[in-house]
Motif scaffolding. Structure first.
Motif: not given
Length: 406
Positions: A329-337, A378-393
């Motif tokens: 949903s975060a990825a859809a939010q960022i790209s969809g917006a 959006l900025i927080y969702k982008e960080r969350i996606l990146g943090d999961h991709a890099v750190n598995g958070t």
């Protein structure tokens, strides 16, 4: 009911679309008039209730249509294309339906019957002013066999149209976070249409005041039992609004270009509807709208899996499904917006200054997208996606907004 059994009960998507298309067209016909006159869509929401749209996720045995989440959001995008305000006004309703659907049937049945009969809910979660993050001024007090609610909420999307309000509060006696499902038809509930945003003006968003408002025993739900993928679900409604607005902008610009007879001397020297540069603008916006819709439907498919695991008893699978739903949903939010903002901005390049005439209300598409895209920054969702991709958070599932101590 097992997951396998549930998968076999969904109605045909083509039949659903055929059923609701005439209603969506009827709603779309009055969208510009409502926008110009600031006419709240009470009548249109009543049409949706009578047609069974508000009971889409309610099981058939309780009077609903028993659709999947993918089907729900597919249809919600269609509704948003007709009028984004109405789609967002039903955000809190569909979320409460989902919560009562996920709950043990003995707890949710009374609500599923009400929703199947056409009753709808609004939202009462957010408080503004000096309330601190993590705090809730709205309180629930035990009183007799039931409870009473005292407090004030803002951003009460859809509540002005609703029979019930899904209200986030704190128990005064225990300090526990709860959901109080409050009946609106009582003297203790005051609803105001005082939303002052420049977009999504007709969502019924505004202030709700509770003054000794009563709550039946079945209307008080511990917050920790709330359905786990709720944040993803709420965001999917916003994603549907974004995609619907982009599709509506493409529809409207196509009609305007097709009718234009005035061109420019430094253009292609032909009617605008045959001008390759104009057609390119429309085609690109159409592609953006298509992609925004596709991203939303893919995220809805992932959320459907989270619903299925909520019913299956496998905690590890459910944990993973909820992580996947939040990230999708975060990825859809960022790209969809991004896609919807580009589509609703770029379409003006296919027209001229006449497109800014207030009578057309063509700017409403951008204003509505910009307003909806400001939900869940959006900025927080982008960080969350990146943090999961890099750190598995693991992503954050429930967040709050409030005053921060200096």
């Amino acid at each position: 009911m097992t997951v396998h059994e549930y998968r076999g009960t969904f109605p045909d998507t083509g039949d659903l679309k055929a059923r609701f298309r005439p209603l969506f067209d009827r709603i779309a016909e009055g969208a510009i008039r409502r926008e110009r006159e600031r006419t709240l869509p009470f009548e249109e929401i009543e049409w949706l209730k009578q047609a069974g749209f508000t009971a889409l996720r309610v099981p058939v045995e309780y009077g609903g249509l028993g659709v999947s989440l993918t089907q729900l959001f597919d249809l919600l995008i269609d509704l948003a294309e007709a009028d984004t305000n109405i789609a967002q006004a039903l955000r809190g309703h569909f979320a409460l339906v989902e919560d009562r659907l996920v709950a043990p049937r003995a707890e949710g049945e009374v609500w599923l019957k009400r929703f199947g009969a056409g009753e709808i809910a609004g939202n009462g979660w957010t408080e503004i002013g000096s309330v601190k993050i993590g705090d809730t001024i709205t309180k629930v007090f035990p009183e007799g066999e039931g409870f009473r609610v005292e407090g004030e909420k803002y951003y009460s999307t859809g509540s002005i149209f609703a029979d019930w309000i899904d209200t986030y509060a704190t128990r005064a006696d225990t300090g526990a976070s709860v959901i109080a499902i409050v009946r609106t038809a009582q003297p203790g509930v005051e609803r105001r249409d005082d939303w002052s945003g420049f977009g999504q003006k007709l969502t019924g968003t505004g202030t709700t005041i509770y003054t000794a408002a009563t709550v039946e025993p079945e209307g008080l739900v511990p917050f920790e039992t709330r359905f786990r993928y709720q944040t993803a679900f709420y965001q999917l409604v916003v994603n549907s609004v974004l995609a619907g607005a982009a599709l509506a902008a493409v529809r409207d610009v196509s009609e305007l270009v097709a009718k234009r007879t005035r061109g420019f001397s430094h253009g292609a020297g032909t009617l605008p509807r045959h001008d390759p540069q104009v057609l390119q603008v429309v085609g690109r916006a159409r592609a953006f709208a298509f992609a925004a819709r596709a991203a939303t439907l893919e995220a809805a498919r992932v959320a459907q899996r989270a619903y299925e695991t909520s019913q299956a008893g496998d905690k590890a699978a459910d944990d993973q499904a909820n992580i996947d739903a939040e990230l999708a949903s975060a990825a859809a939010q960022i790209s969809g917006a991004e896609l919807a903002l580009r589509a609703t901005t770029d379409v003006f390049n296919a027209l001229s200054a006449s497109a800014t005439d207030e009578k057309l209300a063509f700017d409403r598409h951008w204003r509505n997208v910009r307003t909806a895209a400001s939900h869940n920054p959006l900025i927080y969702k982008e960080r969350i996606l990146g943090d999961h991709a890099v750190n598995g958070t693991e992503p954050i599932y429930v967040w709050q907004i409030g005053a921060i101590a200096s």
